[in-house]
Enzyme design. Sequence first.
Site, PDB file in Angstrom:
ATOM      1  N   LYS A 144       0.966  -1.299  -0.159  1.00 51.89           N
ATOM      2  CA  LYS A 144      -0.057  -0.089   0.042  1.00 51.89           C
ATOM      3  C   LYS A 144       0.930   1.183  -0.164  1.00 51.89           C
ATOM      4  O   LYS A 144       1.759   1.621   1.033  1.00 51.89           O
ATOM      5  CB  LYS A 144      -0.932  -0.055   1.135  1.00 51.89           C
ATOM      6  CG  LYS A 144      -1.917   1.082   1.217  1.00 51.89           C
ATOM      7  CD  LYS A 144      -2.995   0.947   2.292  1.00 51.89           C
ATOM      8  CE  LYS A 144      -3.847   1.982   2.308  1.00 51.89           C
ATOM      9  NZ  LYS A 144      -3.541   3.267   2.197  1.00 51.89           N
ATOM     10  N   GLU A 181      -1.204   5.300  -7.907  1.00 47.26           N
ATOM     11  CA  GLU A 181      -0.935   6.202  -6.685  1.00 47.26           C
ATOM     12  C   GLU A 181       0.201   7.168  -7.134  1.00 47.26           C
ATOM     13  O   GLU A 181       1.172   6.582  -7.766  1.00 47.26           O
ATOM     14  CB  GLU A 181      -0.573   5.277  -5.655  1.00 47.26           C
ATOM     15  CG  GLU A 181      -0.198   6.116  -4.183  1.00 47.26           C
ATOM     16  CD  GLU A 181      -1.808   5.993  -3.508  1.00 47.26           C
ATOM     17  OE1 GLU A 181      -2.988   5.871  -4.060  1.00 47.26           O
ATOM     18  OE2 GLU A 181      -1.746   6.463  -2.289  1.00 47.26           O
ATOM     19  N   LYS A 214      -3.175  -2.651   7.781  1.00 46.24           N
ATOM     20  CA  LYS A 214      -2.066  -1.672   8.068  1.00 46.24           C
ATOM     21  C   LYS A 214      -1.131  -1.929   9.220  1.00 46.24           C
ATOM     22  O   LYS A 214      -1.195  -2.668  10.130  1.00 46.24           O
ATOM     23  CB  LYS A 214      -2.911  -0.331   8.931  1.00 46.24           C
ATOM     24  CG  LYS A 214      -3.796   0.394   8.053  1.00 46.24           C
ATOM     25  CD  LYS A 214      -2.997   1.081   7.207  1.00 46.24           C
ATOM     26  CE  LYS A 214      -3.506   2.545   6.690  1.00 46.24           C
ATOM     27  NZ  LYS A 214      -4.325   3.233   7.624  1.00 46.24           N
ATOM     28  N   CYS A 231      27.733  -1.699  45.200  1.00 43.14           N
ATOM     29  CA  CYS A 231      26.472  -1.095  45.094  1.00 43.14           C
ATOM     30  C   CYS A 231      25.768  -2.376  44.938  1.00 43.14           C
ATOM     31  O   CYS A 231      25.913  -2.982  43.598  1.00 43.14           O
ATOM     32  CB  CYS A 231      26.107   0.024  44.105  1.00 43.14           C
ATOM     33  SG  CYS A 231      24.479   0.364  43.973  1.00 43.14           S
TER      34      CYS A 231
HETATM   35  S1  IVH Z   1      -6.263  -0.942  -4.650  1.00 45.26           S
HETATM   36  C1  IVH Z   1     -10.969   0.384  -3.242  1.00 45.26           C
HETATM   37  N1  IVH Z   1      -3.547  -1.044  -4.575  1.00 45.26           N
HETATM   38  O1  IVH Z   1      -5.145   3.126  -0.933  1.00 45.26           O
HETATM   39  C2  IVH Z   1      -9.533   0.629  -3.626  1.00 45.26           C
HETATM   40  N2  IVH Z   1      -4.592   0.949  -3.473  1.00 45.26           N
HETATM   41  O2  IVH Z   1      -7.354   3.317   0.937  1.00 45.26           O
HETATM   42  C3  IVH Z   1      -8.609  -0.180  -4.118  1.00 45.26           C
HETATM   43  N3  IVH Z   1      -3.427   2.376  -2.441  1.00 45.26           N
HETATM   44  O3  IVH Z   1      -7.716   4.561  -2.706  1.00 45.26           O
HETATM   45  C4  IVH Z   1      -7.439   0.293  -4.429  1.00 45.26           C
HETATM   46  N4  IVH Z   1      -1.539   1.561  -2.833  1.00 45.26           N
HETATM   47  O4  IVH Z   1      -5.126   5.347  -3.180  1.00 45.26           O
HETATM   48  C5  IVH Z   1      -4.626  -0.298  -4.073  1.00 45.26           C
HETATM   49  N5  IVH Z   1      -1.379  -1.086  -4.372  1.00 45.26           N
HETATM   50  C6  IVH Z   1      -2.310  -0.444  -3.861  1.00 45.26           C
HETATM   51  C7  IVH Z   1      -2.502   0.893  -3.359  1.00 45.26           C
HETATM   52  C8  IVH Z   1      -3.560   1.575  -3.137  1.00 45.26           C
HETATM   53  C9  IVH Z   1      -1.878   2.595  -2.274  1.00 45.26           C
HETATM   54  C10 IVH Z   1      -4.383   3.653  -2.012  1.00 45.26           C
HETATM   55  C11 IVH Z   1      -5.447   3.854  -2.949  1.00 45.26           C
HETATM   56  C12 IVH Z   1      -6.716   3.773  -2.621  1.00 45.26           C
HETATM   57  C13 IVH Z   1      -6.270   3.708  -0.955  1.00 45.26           C
HETATM   58  C14 IVH Z   1      -7.337   2.833   0.061  1.00 45.26           C
END
Ligand code: IVH
Length: 671
Positions: free
Chosen positions: A116, A179, A319, A437
């Site tokens: 992510k 992203e 997370k 000590c």
């Molecule tokens: S898939 C339904 N893959 O995380 C959204 N998202 O909180 C599915 N993001 O809106 C997204 N890396 O902006 C996906 N490898 C990744 C990602 C990614 C970052 C972000 C993206 C998304 C958000 C979700």
Amino acid sequence: MNKHQAKERIAKLKDLINDYRYHYHVLNESIMSEAAADSLKHELARLEEQFPDLITPDSPTQRVAGGILPGFTEVRHRQRMLSLSDVFDRSEVEAWLARITKILPDASFEFFTDIKMDGLACALIYNDGILERGITRGDGFSGEDVTANVRTMESIPLSLRYSKQFAKFNQGITEVRGEIVMYKADFERINEQRSKEGLPLFANPRNTAAGTIRQLDPSLVAGRKLHFRAYDLLRENPADVPTNEYAYKVLAGLGFLTNPMASVFKSLDEVVKFANVWEEKRHSLEFNTDGLVIKINDRETYERLGVVGKAPRAAVAYKYAAEQATTRVRDILVSIGRTGVATPVAVLEPVQIAGTKVQMATLHNDSEIHRKDIRIGDSVIVHKAGDIIPEIVQSLPQLRTGKEKAFIMPENCPDCNQPLSKQKAEDVAWRCLNSACPSRAWKLIQHYASKEAMDIEGLGEKNVIALLDANLINDAADLYKLKAEQLLKLERFADISANKLVDAIQAQRHPSLPRFIYGLGIRHIGAQTAIDLSNYFRSIEALMDASVDELSTVNGVGEVVAESVVEYFAEPRNRKLINKFKDQGVWPKNVSHLGGRLSGSSFVITGTLSNMSREAAAERIRALGGTFQSSVGKDTTYLVVGEKPGNSKIVRANELDTKIIDEEQLLAIID
Ligand code: IVH
């Protein structure tokens, strides 16, 4: 906390959180980490839960995200841009799987897993293969038209690459989502430059990327390096993209950057393993990441699972645990270490950080406490990453009530009541110089028994203290006199554990020289320095008689270490301890001069080896009679260069004409 106190605390929390948001979102600066701010918001939400009538509409807990900035045209998304619900540990991933299994009991799930990325989402619309539009997420239904800005980004193709295999994606509408990230190195360069120019610093790469893409002047965007990494591919006919795995294949074929580590897994076990690997390795990535995205691989199943709120059911964000949180300092105590140093330690209200309960944090010394202005009763930000000892990053004076108390270093040792002193005026550390000590006694014994020294299982803090209290031991040498019958008289030991402990101690009558030297707990002598000393002196007697000059010629030994060794053996009490060991027949094995194919050769390793650990290589070298050193010196025969080597060692080896070899050559020598 009563209602009146809660009201005051809530008001202060709101002020501080608002201050954080203002600095972060308006001034592009950061007064604390996001994790610390989240921790404060969490406390606020808990208090509001407890006292709901204290909730006001301006509370940071009442905010809804999203919204369009003035200055860009608003564009409707062809398909809603969803976000993801968060899960924080294995049990929550399992609960997610259970939920979707309940909805589709007959489906079999495969998981598509990617890193992510911590940036901002962007949708790119291609019409017949030509980039037509770039749109930010906005509120998910419509976003800002940032076409002119994304067109300046080199990682975004202005037209899709053509290949026969994926030809149909060049016809009609193809939407690519991904992203936009700023790499950590670029972010640091920008901030360095800003610092030189006296401009305020940006808070973090994500914020900077988001701020950049919202610039109304595209030339500013072109000047800041941004990267687009794709993660989704949409077509009018969903059958064009049957799986998420296939989407990544097509995206790469069309000329997009995707994360190479993205993988398909059949079981959650594998997903969790992948998560653990990347949690460890995440800092080595070029961009920031705060977790994983786990999606059901099959797109039809994905769609059938539907949406709840703003998130698809078929995907979650896993997370990583935050490495910072806020809590309060209950007290500051002073702990005397095994070398007599008095270290202030904060006793905290227990708080979960990165998966562990934290209730103590080291404060290093009193000057640091005063520099950071940490008071008893203060709210503080605590940082804990990996195996490091929790640390207080800063206090939050905005949350003070007026009842906080400044810490004053005690004049006397809390354990033996002798005065604490500084050896040199410029020292920061206060120490207890009383070598008798009691506090030092148990820590020295525990250190002697520790993993890197004698590795005696069953001799933790509590057992050592129990043995001292019962007057069964006074020092580490006394351990060897212990009998199981004596231990059995103590409450802590049963038959098995008493015998086990006595056996574990007796098994260490002839430890290796480095372990023994390290186990003595001489100031500044870590495990590696103990090895360097052993390789050079080869017996404890030789080490005891060494002068500062001689010690200083040993590789890896500087003046501070040399003086510390001489000081230690000059102390009659310590010589007595060594003699006590000897009288009982406890003596380290000498490091032999003779034999061994590598006798006379010494090795230094820089960087990491791919076939074995540094320790394993060192052990093998020593077993063959060679010497393993921590730094290159005149007597070094070989410098072994692994991956990501340190430059200084190579420079030094070149200066001294030391032979430089790679891992393969090392293997040839030691195999
Ligand atoms: S898939 C339904 N893959 O995380 C959204 N998202 O909180 C599915 N993001 O809106 C997204 N890396 O902006 C996906 N490898 C990744 C990602 C990614 C970052 C972000 C993206 C998304 C958000 C979700």
